[in-house]
Enzyme design. Structure first.
Site, mmCIF file in Angstrom:
data_model
loop_
_atom_site.group_PDB
_atom_site.id
_atom_site.type_symbol
_atom_site.label_atom_id
_atom_site.label_comp_id
_atom_site.label_asym_id
_atom_site.label_seq_id
_atom_site.Cartn_x
_atom_site.Cartn_y
_atom_site.Cartn_z
ATOM 1 N N ASP A 1 -17.316 21.272 26.043
ATOM 2 C CA ASP A 1 -17.368 22.342 26.640
ATOM 3 C C ASP A 1 -16.249 22.333 27.994
ATOM 4 O OD1 ASP A 1 -19.593 23.416 25.351
ATOM 5 O OD2 ASP A 1 -20.843 23.273 27.035
ATOM 6 N N ARG A 2 -15.662 23.244 28.155
ATOM 7 C CA ARG A 2 -14.475 23.459 29.053
ATOM 8 C C ARG A 2 -14.707 22.598 30.155
ATOM 9 N NH1 ARG A 2 -9.749 26.195 29.815
ATOM 10 N NH2 ARG A 2 -9.139 26.534 31.883
#
Length: 299
Positions: A138-139
């Site tokens: 995830d970012r």
């Protein structure tokens, strides 16, 4: 097996002899039928310096060569930003992704992702090869990400991922004290129809299994440091599972976490272990913690 220029050379040993090229590639190397077909169509298979058909028979000391190190388009726009390399050879690259960037572009010509930085790194090393991520984070999750440097390594690592032979250990900091301190969360995960990006535990969702172990509990701050391993790879799996048992990751406001101590989710892919797709050696790599999480870990 050794690299010679753009080719991978394989000297056929006695126990591989008297089999077809196709048998060697599928049963000994583990290459997929689709990849072999691609090689066959592009004259990427040679036997003793001559183009080989997949039905050709091989005998002891024959030399089988695969054109897997050829120049390719990067697939993303090279962009200069720092890359922390954790491991690298002719087939693999493992890097430590910082928080706050995507693993790869989600739309054409996107910049600012880890993949853009990897393309630039390849460029500075004189390599012109496609950027192939094996998995993603995830970012706002930091830690180890694996890239394959050729199509054979990509195919074999994809197979390892599907058969759960690539092991990833995450470290997270969560609110509260887990009870029991160690366990397994088995709850299916599906999309949240009320939110475009959020996931939720749902009886109709995909099966999801997370193993967790409490490494430390800080009674004063009421925080737990938890290590986690995934049996499945659902979107936001760790974040959803921890929130579902009442212990959201700190900083993860999407799933109920508190932002007082951290402005993003305290989740780090700390370790990855796998079997090298070509040499079959065991590789274990640890990714250093970013400073924001490091400041919250016990001294």
């Amino acid at each position: 097996m050794k690299r010679v220029g753009e080719w991978l050379e394989i000297d056929i040993p006695v126990d591989w002899a008297n089999n077809t090229v196709f048998h060697i590639l599928t049963q000994k190397l583990g290459a997929s039928k689709a990849l072999i077909q691609k090689w066959n169509n592009t004259s990427a298979i040679m036997k003793n310096n001559h183009k080989a058909d997949v039905n050709h028979q091989l005998i002891q000391d024959d030399q089988l060569c695969l054109h897997i190190f050829k120049e390719e388009d990067y697939g993303v726009i090279p962009e200069d930003h720092a890359i922390e390399v954790l491991y690298e050879d002719d087939h693999l690259l493992i890097v430590n992704k910082p928080a706050g960037i995507d693993t790869h572009p989600n739309e054409a010509n996107q910049r600012g992702t880890l993949a853009n930085g990897v393309a630039y790194y390849y460029q500075t090393c004189g390599l012109k090869i496609r950027v192939r991520h094996i998995h993603r984070l995830d970012r706002d999750t930091s830690g180890a990400v694996v890239f394959a440097k050729n199509d054979l390594a990509h195919s074999l690592l994809d197979q390892e991922l599907q058969t759960k032979k690539i092991k990833r250990t995450y470290i997270s900091i969560v609110n509260g004290r887990l009870s029991p301190p160690n366990g397994v969360i088995k709850k299916p995960i599906g999309k949240d129809r009320h939110h475009p990006t959020r996931r939720r535990v749902s009886p109709k969702g995909q099966s999801a299994v997370t193993h967790y172990h409490t490494e430390h509990y800080d009674q004063k701050k009421n925080l737990s440091v938890v290590s986690l391993q995934l049996e499945t790879g659902r979107t936001h799996q760790i974040r959803v599972h921890l929130s579902s048992i009442g212990h959201p990751i700190i900083g993860d406001t999407l799933y109920g976490g508190d932002k007082k101590l951290l402005q993003r989710q305290a989740l780090h892919a700390a370790m990855i272990s796998l079997t090298h797709p070509i040499s079959h050696k065991s590789i274990k790599v640890e990714a250093t913690f970013p400073q924001d999480i490091l400041s919250l870990l016990p001294k």
